[in-house]
Design an enzyme around this catalytic site. Sequence first.
Site, PDB file in Angstrom:
ATOM      1  N   ASP A   1       0.824  -1.209   0.000  1.00 31.12           N
ATOM      2  CA  ASP A   1       0.000   0.000   0.000  1.00 31.12           C
ATOM      3  C   ASP A   1       0.865   1.269   0.000  1.00 31.12           C
ATOM      4  OD1 ASP A   1      -1.959   1.874   0.447  1.00 31.12           O
ATOM      5  OD2 ASP A   1      -2.881   0.818   2.130  1.00 31.12           O
TER       6      ASP A   1
ATOM      7  N   GLY B   1      -5.225   3.507  -7.853  1.00 33.66           N
ATOM      8  CA  GLY B   1      -5.459   3.714  -9.285  1.00 33.66           C
ATOM      9  C   GLY B   1      -4.600   4.795  -9.912  1.00 33.66           C
TER      10      GLY B   1
ATOM     11  N   ASP C   1     -10.473   4.245  -0.949  1.00 35.33           N
ATOM     12  CA  ASP C   1     -11.113   3.268  -0.068  1.00 35.33           C
ATOM     13  C   ASP C   1     -12.644   3.288  -0.179  1.00 35.33           C
ATOM     14  OD1 ASP C   1      -8.506   3.176   0.674  1.00 35.33           O
ATOM     15  OD2 ASP C   1      -8.880   3.277   2.830  1.00 35.33           O
TER      16      ASP C   1
HETATM   17  C1  GLA Z   1      -5.331   2.402   3.007  1.00 36.75           C
HETATM   18  C2  GLA Z   1      -5.898   1.273   2.143  1.00 36.75           C
HETATM   19  C3  GLA Z   1      -6.907   0.486   2.954  1.00 36.75           C
HETATM   20  C4  GLA Z   1      -6.242  -0.070   4.211  1.00 36.75           C
HETATM   21  C5  GLA Z   1      -5.606   1.050   5.011  1.00 36.75           C
HETATM   22  C6  GLA Z   1      -4.749   0.516   6.142  1.00 36.75           C
HETATM   23  O1  GLA Z   1      -6.298   3.338   3.323  1.00 36.75           O
HETATM   24  O2  GLA Z   1      -6.465   1.782   0.972  1.00 36.75           O
HETATM   25  O3  GLA Z   1      -7.461  -0.555   2.174  1.00 36.75           O
HETATM   26  O4  GLA Z   1      -5.293  -1.023   3.838  1.00 36.75           O
HETATM   27  O5  GLA Z   1      -4.780   1.862   4.196  1.00 36.75           O
HETATM   28  O6  GLA Z   1      -4.146   1.521   6.864  1.00 36.75           O
END
Ligand code: GLA
Length: 674
Positions: free
Chosen positions: A405, A464, A485
């Site tokens: 991430d 994305g 998210d």
């Molecule tokens: C980001 C990701 C989420 C999750 C959080 C964890 O917001 O997009 O899906 O993994 O981090 O901190």
Amino acid sequence: MKKRFFIALILLSNILFAGGLYAQTVWLDQLDLSAATQGYGTPRSNKTVDGRPFTIAGKTYERGFGSHAESLLTIILDGKATLFTALVGIDDEVKGQRPAAEFVINGDGKQLWRSGVMHLGDEARPCSVKLDGVKKLELVVTDGGNGNYYDHVDWVDAKFETTGVTTFKTYNPVSSEVYILTPKPSASPKITGAKVFGVRPGSPFQFMATATGDRPMTFSAVNLPKGLKMDPKTGVITGKLTQTGTYNVVLKAKNAKGVAERKFRIVCGDRIALTPPMGWNSWNCFAQEVSADRVKRAANAMVSSGLINHGWTYINIDDFWENNRDSRDQSLRGKFRDEAGNIVPNSRFTDMKGLADYVHGLGLKIGLYSSPGPWTCGGCAGSYGYEKQDAESYAKWGFDYLKYDWCSYGNVIDGLPENDPSKVSSLSYKGGNVLETAVKPFKVMGDLLRQQPRDIVFSVCQYGMSDVWKWGDSVNGNCWRTTNDITDTWTSVKNIALNQDKSAPYAKPGNWNDPDMLVVGHVGWGNPHPSKLKPDEQYLHISLWSLFAAPLLIGCDMEKLDDFTLNLLTNDEVIDVNQDPLGKQATCLQTMGDLRIYVKELEDGSRAVGFCNFGLDVVDISYKDFAKLGIKGQNVVRDLWRQKDIAKIDSQTSDLKIKVPVHGVVLYKFSQVK
Ligand code: GLA
């Protein structure tokens, strides 16, 4: 005399009142605002969405309706209001953010007024709308064109002049009716799950053949290549393949009621995740409260709920298995790494290998999470500078999946790579929109994962940026997030859904566009509650994610699965659409008003078609544009949620009656009769 006069006056006023000749003021905040739908939080009377007093451009207001874009409140006026007046604006409580929203008023389907796009700091705009004769009024707030982040919107001093009535009914046009469509599986065996499985030569093999039907059940596999064996009790196939190639196997499941069989293809080569990963992820439910115990319990529930028999496989730990930079929770505090630079899990995860073994022992697989920056999105230790050690740790522990991430990687680009908490800010998209910097960290980890002695699905998470679908494969990505998210609101699900077509051509076996995890069941990011999506919205969500060939990651508390949620997650014909070996992603091939028709080509030549109603009126049509959907000749039409053939059509001459609930779906499969 005086007394009589007063009695007469009271009588007269009663007559006038009953006849509706008396004007009367009804305040918006007196109505039942709970019928409103909105993109975040809950509708509030006389308070902002965050529960504060209203303030717009420095002025405070006492009365009104506090909401959040995208928002809709439907009010039944039945012609009994003459005027609506209000002031509208964005609340000062979101200082520092960049909200934008537009207020719109519709009466009986016609737009009566709009505010124009409003920003933070704009003075409240007055609206005054004549309502004579209007039966149904909609107070709408749209996202102003820049997404709905921080769109805290206020309708203040809002009131109706009425013909005498003292209140109005509000109403939510989306039905709350919970109904179950998925038929109960029959007692005789039926094989479910993926029809194809990819593995790299030399990697440990684990695939579980799954079936519904009465237990006990015995599994077998015909033509299993050398190096693999199947446990007849569990259906789990293990071992190792050394030769690349395609192996055509037949899986069998037998119980007291009979035998089922199905073809199954094992492809030993370069590519893995030949069908979209299906499983569970801790984030949408537990967020920072995740622990090894909760992960084990989720895995146990995957088995005890029976979900495992429908192909659900991965148990993925999201953020917060690492130590955290600034949490007050002592269970998250500790050394980030040992002297050799190996990542040290936090005290809730004392035995990563033991946990992986436990999950594997159930026939499931296990995943975890990190960030290419020094910190994860939640401020835990990320992989920056330690990518090699981390990839090796994951493999050594026996993990099968990594979500990687972006988050603080923007700081690395900013030249703030040190593990010094005082120097780094949290989430930043910086650099993610420049192709070169966007690709780099994922290539590093993707290549390292490929060097490990086991297959690890690589899930790229950077929301994305830089059209990740165009290069995700080149960094060994198996899936990549196409969006920010998700949350359990209609706005979130709808906006994500409407944005998937552009990446669709890039979906193929081993490469999946990921519109983020499922928001059904008890979700809530550390504060679980039943999903705010209405039942029809949940059917639409699961249908679309299946049509999109999206990774299906359940985000709910697995110990609180109710019958409705199980019905959404155990429909094997819907799952088959998602898992279809051809690996195509549906796109919208036709729009009729708010009805969008998504079509996914399937391996057997048939087409899964989702008639998706994004509007606020039931769609009830006679459909005949089959050619537009690529449907030719005579077809059997099957309702996938009900698992029932419902019609035979001739694509040139037939009409098909289609009725789609508000925010709902009709999911059919069209198979040509040869
Ligand atoms: C980001 C990701 C989420 C999750 C959080 C964890 O917001 O997009 O899906 O993994 O981090 O901190």
